[in-house]
Design a protein around this motif. Structure first.
Motif, PDB file in Angstrom:
ATOM      1  N   ILE A   1      -4.630   7.836 -11.184  1.00  0.00           N
ATOM      2  CA  ILE A   1      -4.531   7.894  -9.788  1.00  0.00           C
ATOM      3  C   ILE A   1      -5.475   8.718  -9.125  1.00  0.00           C
ATOM      4  O   ILE A   1      -5.610   9.967  -9.547  1.00  0.00           O
ATOM      5  CB  ILE A   1      -3.166   8.150  -9.548  1.00  0.00           C
ATOM      6  CG1 ILE A   1      -2.028   7.314 -10.275  1.00  0.00           C
ATOM      7  CG2 ILE A   1      -2.768   8.329  -8.039  1.00  0.00           C
ATOM      8  CD1 ILE A   1      -0.587   7.833 -10.385  1.00  0.00           C
ATOM      9  N   GLY A   2      -6.371   8.286  -8.206  1.00  0.00           N
ATOM     10  CA  GLY A   2      -7.378   9.225  -7.602  1.00  0.00           C
ATOM     11  C   GLY A   2      -6.746  10.144  -6.512  1.00  0.00           C
ATOM     12  O   GLY A   2      -5.881   9.489  -5.743  1.00  0.00           O
ATOM     13  N   GLY A   3      -7.343  11.018  -6.297  1.00  0.00           N
ATOM     14  CA  GLY A   3      -6.895  11.857  -5.063  1.00  0.00           C
ATOM     15  C   GLY A   3      -5.303  12.524  -5.257  1.00  0.00           C
ATOM     16  O   GLY A   3      -4.988  12.575  -6.477  1.00  0.00           O
TER      17      GLY A   3
ATOM     18  N   PRO B   1       0.910   2.105   3.279  1.00  0.00           N
ATOM     19  CA  PRO B   1       0.768   1.169   2.327  1.00  0.00           C
ATOM     20  C   PRO B   1      -0.652   1.211   1.553  1.00  0.00           C
ATOM     21  O   PRO B   1      -1.751   1.867   2.132  1.00  0.00           O
ATOM     22  CB  PRO B   1       0.553  -0.418   3.215  1.00  0.00           C
ATOM     23  CG  PRO B   1       1.192  -0.009   4.707  1.00  0.00           C
ATOM     24  CD  PRO B   1       0.676   1.476   4.691  1.00  0.00           C
ATOM     25  N   GLY B   2      -0.487   1.043   0.305  1.00  0.00           N
ATOM     26  CA  GLY B   2      -1.718   0.994  -0.493  1.00  0.00           C
ATOM     27  C   GLY B   2      -2.296   2.388  -0.738  1.00  0.00           C
ATOM     28  O   GLY B   2      -3.301   2.513  -1.303  1.00  0.00           O
ATOM     29  N   THR B   3      -1.507   3.323  -0.733  1.00  0.00           N
ATOM     30  CA  THR B   3      -1.908   4.787  -1.225  1.00  0.00           C
ATOM     31  C   THR B   3      -1.420   5.141  -2.463  1.00  0.00           C
ATOM     32  O   THR B   3      -1.786   6.190  -3.167  1.00  0.00           O
ATOM     33  CB  THR B   3      -1.375   5.678  -0.167  1.00  0.00           C
ATOM     34  OG1 THR B   3       0.079   5.552   0.156  1.00  0.00           O
ATOM     35  CG2 THR B   3      -2.153   5.755   1.332  1.00  0.00           C
ATOM     36  N   GLY B   4      -0.667   4.288  -3.276  1.00  0.00           N
ATOM     37  CA  GLY B   4      -0.546   4.473  -4.601  1.00  0.00           C
ATOM     38  C   GLY B   4       0.785   5.131  -5.177  1.00  0.00           C
ATOM     39  O   GLY B   4       1.073   5.401  -6.096  1.00  0.00           O
ATOM     40  N   LYS B   5       1.742   4.652  -4.205  1.00  0.00           N
ATOM     41  CA  LYS B   5       3.193   4.793  -4.372  1.00  0.00           C
ATOM     42  C   LYS B   5       3.683   4.251  -5.722  1.00  0.00           C
ATOM     43  O   LYS B   5       4.427   4.856  -6.587  1.00  0.00           O
ATOM     44  CB  LYS B   5       4.153   4.620  -3.275  1.00  0.00           C
ATOM     45  CG  LYS B   5       3.814   5.378  -2.182  1.00  0.00           C
ATOM     46  CD  LYS B   5       4.637   5.341  -0.799  1.00  0.00           C
ATOM     47  CE  LYS B   5       4.511   3.892  -0.313  1.00  0.00           C
ATOM     48  NZ  LYS B   5       3.167   3.575   0.200  1.00  0.00           N
ATOM     49  N   THR B   6       3.558   2.850  -5.718  1.00  0.00           N
ATOM     50  CA  THR B   6       3.996   2.223  -6.907  1.00  0.00           C
ATOM     51  C   THR B   6       3.324   2.905  -8.356  1.00  0.00           C
ATOM     52  O   THR B   6       3.937   3.009  -9.288  1.00  0.00           O
ATOM     53  CB  THR B   6       3.517   0.616  -6.763  1.00  0.00           C
ATOM     54  OG1 THR B   6       4.020   0.173  -5.565  1.00  0.00           O
ATOM     55  CG2 THR B   6       4.122   0.055  -8.047  1.00  0.00           C
ATOM     56  N   LEU B   7       1.894   3.098  -8.147  1.00  0.00           N
ATOM     57  CA  LEU B   7       1.192   3.630  -9.360  1.00  0.00           C
ATOM     58  C   LEU B   7       1.962   4.906  -9.549  1.00  0.00           C
ATOM     59  O   LEU B   7       2.050   5.156 -10.959  1.00  0.00           O
ATOM     60  CB  LEU B   7      -0.237   4.074  -8.996  1.00  0.00           C
ATOM     61  CG  LEU B   7      -1.314   2.857  -8.761  1.00  0.00           C
ATOM     62  CD1 LEU B   7      -2.711   3.421  -8.477  1.00  0.00           C
ATOM     63  CD2 LEU B   7      -1.208   1.825  -9.870  1.00  0.00           C
ATOM     64  N   MET B   8       2.229   5.864  -8.805  1.00  0.00           N
ATOM     65  CA  MET B   8       2.986   7.102  -8.981  1.00  0.00           C
ATOM     66  C   MET B   8       4.279   6.866  -9.709  1.00  0.00           C
ATOM     67  O   MET B   8       4.549   7.586 -10.603  1.00  0.00           O
ATOM     68  CB  MET B   8       3.211   7.823  -7.687  1.00  0.00           C
ATOM     69  CG  MET B   8       2.209   8.293  -6.941  1.00  0.00           C
ATOM     70  SD  MET B   8       1.790   9.924  -7.111  1.00  0.00           S
ATOM     71  CE  MET B   8       0.480  10.445  -6.190  1.00  0.00           C
TER      72      MET B   8
ATOM     73  N   LEU C   1     -13.100   6.006 -10.180  1.00  0.00           N
ATOM     74  CA  LEU C   1     -11.951   5.384 -11.212  1.00  0.00           C
ATOM     75  C   LEU C   1     -12.027   3.841 -11.066  1.00  0.00           C
ATOM     76  O   LEU C   1     -12.198   2.889 -12.011  1.00  0.00           O
ATOM     77  CB  LEU C   1     -10.435   5.680 -10.591  1.00  0.00           C
ATOM     78  CG  LEU C   1      -9.905   7.100 -10.885  1.00  0.00           C
ATOM     79  CD1 LEU C   1      -8.458   7.318 -10.277  1.00  0.00           C
ATOM     80  CD2 LEU C   1      -9.938   7.171 -12.433  1.00  0.00           C
ATOM     81  N   HIS C   2     -12.247   3.304  -9.789  1.00  0.00           N
ATOM     82  CA  HIS C   2     -12.302   2.042  -9.646  1.00  0.00           C
ATOM     83  C   HIS C   2     -14.022   1.527 -10.118  1.00  0.00           C
ATOM     84  O   HIS C   2     -14.200   0.267 -10.120  1.00  0.00           O
ATOM     85  CB  HIS C   2     -11.872   1.377  -8.442  1.00  0.00           C
ATOM     86  CG  HIS C   2     -10.625   1.493  -8.225  1.00  0.00           C
ATOM     87  ND1 HIS C   2      -9.521   0.442  -8.967  1.00  0.00           N
ATOM     88  CD2 HIS C   2      -9.676   2.395  -7.644  1.00  0.00           C
ATOM     89  CE1 HIS C   2      -8.257   0.965  -8.686  1.00  0.00           C
ATOM     90  NE2 HIS C   2      -8.276   1.936  -7.900  1.00  0.00           N
ATOM     91  N   THR C   3     -14.990   2.306 -10.216  1.00  0.00           N
ATOM     92  CA  THR C   3     -16.222   1.660 -10.573  1.00  0.00           C
ATOM     93  C   THR C   3     -16.369   1.848 -11.967  1.00  0.00           C
ATOM     94  O   THR C   3     -17.385   1.743 -12.462  1.00  0.00           O
ATOM     95  CB  THR C   3     -17.512   2.513  -9.709  1.00  0.00           C
ATOM     96  OG1 THR C   3     -17.118   3.877  -9.737  1.00  0.00           O
ATOM     97  CG2 THR C   3     -17.439   1.828  -8.352  1.00  0.00           C
TER      98      THR C   3
HETATM   99  P1  ATP Z   1       2.984  -0.384  -0.775  1.00  0.00           P
HETATM  100  O1  ATP Z   1       3.521   0.660   0.140  1.00  0.00           O
HETATM  101  O2  ATP Z   1       2.208  -1.431   0.233  1.00  0.00           O
HETATM  102  O3  ATP Z   1       3.957  -0.912  -1.692  1.00  0.00           O
HETATM  103  P2  ATP Z   1       1.630   1.271  -2.496  1.00  0.00           P
HETATM  104  O4  ATP Z   1       1.471   2.587  -2.035  1.00  0.00           O
HETATM  105  O5  ATP Z   1       2.668   1.154  -3.626  1.00  0.00           O
HETATM  106  O6  ATP Z   1       1.448   0.180  -1.321  1.00  0.00           O
HETATM  107  P3  ATP Z   1      -0.004   0.616  -4.907  1.00  0.00           P
HETATM  108  O7  ATP Z   1       0.763  -0.580  -5.047  1.00  0.00           O
HETATM  109  O8  ATP Z   1       0.377   1.778  -5.811  1.00  0.00           O
HETATM  110  O9  ATP Z   1       0.401   1.108  -3.176  1.00  0.00           O
HETATM  111  O10 ATP Z   1      -1.550   0.470  -4.806  1.00  0.00           O
HETATM  112  C1  ATP Z   1      -2.044  -0.597  -4.612  1.00  0.00           C
HETATM  113  C2  ATP Z   1      -3.384  -0.883  -5.659  1.00  0.00           C
HETATM  114  O11 ATP Z   1      -4.493  -0.067  -4.859  1.00  0.00           O
HETATM  115  C3  ATP Z   1      -3.216  -0.168  -6.703  1.00  0.00           C
HETATM  116  O12 ATP Z   1      -3.183  -1.117  -7.767  1.00  0.00           O
HETATM  117  C4  ATP Z   1      -4.841   0.467  -7.021  1.00  0.00           C
HETATM  118  O13 ATP Z   1      -5.779  -0.666  -7.478  1.00  0.00           O
HETATM  119  C5  ATP Z   1      -5.032   0.742  -5.690  1.00  0.00           C
HETATM  120  N1  ATP Z   1      -4.971   2.366  -5.511  1.00  0.00           N
HETATM  121  C6  ATP Z   1      -3.979   2.531  -4.504  1.00  0.00           C
HETATM  122  N2  ATP Z   1      -3.909   3.999  -4.481  1.00  0.00           N
HETATM  123  C7  ATP Z   1      -4.575   4.571  -5.555  1.00  0.00           C
HETATM  124  C8  ATP Z   1      -5.056   5.740  -5.936  1.00  0.00           C
HETATM  125  N3  ATP Z   1      -4.670   6.887  -5.532  1.00  0.00           N
HETATM  126  N4  ATP Z   1      -5.785   5.808  -7.044  1.00  0.00           N
HETATM  127  C9  ATP Z   1      -6.212   4.818  -7.644  1.00  0.00           C
HETATM  128  N5  ATP Z   1      -5.970   3.510  -7.136  1.00  0.00           N
HETATM  129  C10 ATP Z   1      -5.323   3.577  -6.227  1.00  0.00           C
END
Ligand code: ATP
Length: 505
Positions: free
Chosen positions: A66-68, A106-113, A251-253
């Motif tokens: 997870i970046g940042g 959205p898309g900030t990495g909550k699911t990844l966390m 991370l993604h490259t």
């Molecule tokens: P939502 O609120 O829309 O459910 P989310 O915050 O849960 O979004 P994720 O599902 O965790 O977001 O992230 C979506 C994708 O974006 C990940 O699969 C990853 O590829 C990329 N991504 C998001 N945040 C990060 C991060 N901090 N580091 C690396 N990749 C990230």
């Protein structure tokens, strides 16, 4: 189709048996029962909903991927250490942590966390989305909540784990303020069940449960779910800053071949406001662009074009007419000249290629990440917005509908000045100030910038014409080339154009 044929066939058999004088009551009763069971199963009342256990299937995520998000990770890890050091916690009589709420765009990495958290505490990971619990039928959502917690416990026992993480994405759908929905009885029952399940979590459980919720709209959550003892920890997962963006890009490259000219720091600078998901998509798009050109390495230009694509959408085949294209070129050049005047070096690209809803656009390089804006900064942004229409008026002699978005943006910015107490009205109370006063002040702010923009553009009409011709020829002018071309512009200092009392109220 098969279903319809089946129903038709059953009806035909029934009619045939009826004509034969056979008593159909037992059969009707049997099929009725079968139908009822099918209905209840479909609505999740009887069947156990198959909640995904994705810890194995989707690959294991660690915090290193997870970046940042340094602060968010630190806070989350601290909370998870509570669970790992269970004996110590018990010894001190500390109650267990039941829930962690992840909030952020959205898309900030909550699911990844959440996935990384499950991995960190070596637990099973059960995931569900808030919308899965919402049904029209009273009681179904509550039943699903019970089932979710039961599944988590069973999965952990099956896998011989002592912890289970339940992740509910979009928890606001399930845990919004009670009494607000039309079918509020069902919503309220579902939320009540979630509260009951959370209250039931205890340190002495054979399987320790941790509920992780994620939402983009924390303000609409029911206060009951936020009270101490439920979601004890609220972790903010924000848009990444420049350092975070570099980290995510790296991370993604990692699995992509990069040419020697690639500078991820420049890309990170160009992508202010991008989420992790945007950045992931950007690296993917850059690789696709390289593939289209048959290159085996991704170059910087692919990344820069991918930035445009992620912001504006795919290039369109739509070709405006010649005179329209000319107008677009004039419009974008106007934006670019004022952008350069108010902030030298700020033009990243000008193009007349249609993407998404835009026929052309001028992209600015964001300054270093900014979180506070001065009045001067906002006024400069307004000037850039107004410049497209002003250039059209100056060079072509009239304006077009192409400026409506610019004007909308300019009005928004003017209101920001007013409601931040930075206008000549001083500090205003939104509720008590008349719309006429706001309207007049907005007009004055815009007029001041319009006068400034016109005075700059008038002095540079010949430069605009030259740039427009180049733009029509090349379709795109990069930031560096633009700067070179602009050497001819006599740098105009904003203070030379301070407007006196000529403003029309
Ligand atoms: P939502 O609120 O829309 O459910 P989310 O915050 O849960 O979004 P994720 O599902 O965790 O977001 O992230 C979506 C994708 O974006 C990940 O699969 C990853 O590829 C990329 N991504 C998001 N945040 C990060 C991060 N901090 N580091 C690396 N990749 C990230």
């Amino acid at each position: 189709m098969i279903k319809e044929i089946g129903i038709g066939a059953i009806l035909a058999v029934f009619i045939f048996l009826l004509f034969q004088g056979i008593n159909l009551m037992p059969l009707i009763f049997f099929f009725g029962m079968l139908g009822a069971v099918y209905y209840l199963t479909q609505n999740g009342i009887i069947a156990r909903k198959n909640y995904k256990n994705i810890s194995k299937r989707d690959g294991i995520i660690t915090f290193n991927e997870i970046g940042g998000q340094k602060t968010a990770k630190k806070e989350l890890l601290e909370a998870l250490d509570f669970i790992i050091n269970e004996e110590k916690i018990k010894g001190l009589g500390i109650r267990p942590l039941k829930g962690i709420l992840l909030i952020g765009p959205p898309g900030t990495g909550k699911t990844l966390m959440a996935k990384a958290a499950a991995n960190y505490i070596d637990s099973v990971f059960i995931t569900a989305s808030g919308s899965e619990f919402i049904e029209m039928y009273a009681g179904v959502g509550a039943q699903r909540v019970r089932q979710l917690f039961k599944t988590a416990r069973e999965e952990a026992l099956k896998k011989e784990k002592s912890n289970a993480v339940i992740f509910i994405d979009e928890i606001d759908v399930l845990a919004g303020r009670r009494g607000q929905h039309q079918s509020h009885l069902e919503y309220d029952q579902t939320l009540n069940q979630l509260l009951v399940e959370m209250d039931g979590i205890s340190v002495d459980d054979q399987v320790r449960l941790l509920l992780i919720g994620a939402t983009n709209r924390p303000e609409i959550l029911d206060p009951a779910i936020m009270r101490p003892g439920r979601f004890d920890r609220v972790v903010k997962v924000d848009l990444p800053d420049k350092e975070g963006r570099i980290h995510i890009l790296k991370l993604h490259t990692k699995n992509k071949p990069l040419d020697s000219d690639v500078d991820l720091e420049i890309i990170a600078k160009e992508t202010f406001g991008f989420s992790g998901a945007h950045l992931e998509s950007l690296t993917n798009e850059a690789a696709i662009l390289a593939l289209r050109e048959n290159k085996n390495k991704i170059q910087q230009k692919h990344f820069l074009e991918a930035v445009d694509k992620v912001i504006m959408g795919e290039k369109l085949d739509r070709k405006p007419k010649k005179d329209e294209l000319y107008r677009v070129a004039v419009h974008e050049t106007g934006h670019a000249i004022i952008s350069e005047v108010v902030r030298p070096g700020s033009v990243s690209a000008i193009t007349i290629t249609s993407r998404g809803n835009a026929l052309g656009y001028m992209r600015q390089t964001p300054e270093d990440d900014m979180y506070l804006y001065t009045k001067k900064y906002i006024e400069n942004q307004i000037a850039v917005c107004m410049a497209g229409a002003c250039a059209e008026q100056l060079i072509i002699g009239d304006k077009s509908t192409g400026s409506s978005n610019d004007f909308e943006q300019a009005v928004k910015l003017a209101k920001k000045i007013i409601f931040s107490g930075l206008s000549s009205l001083g500090v205003v109370d939104k509720e008590n100030v008349s719309s006429k006063t706001i309207h007049n002040e907005t007009k004055a702010i815009l007029k001041k910038q319009e006068i400034f923009v016109n005075s700059v553009l008038e002095k540079n009409a010949s430069v605009i014409n030259k740039l427009v011709n180049i733009l029509l020829d090349q379709e795109k002018i990069g930031g560096a080339q633009f700067k070179k071309l602009l050497k001819e512009i006599q740098r105009t200092k904003i203070k030379d154009y301070e407007i006196e009392e000529r403003i029309i109220y």
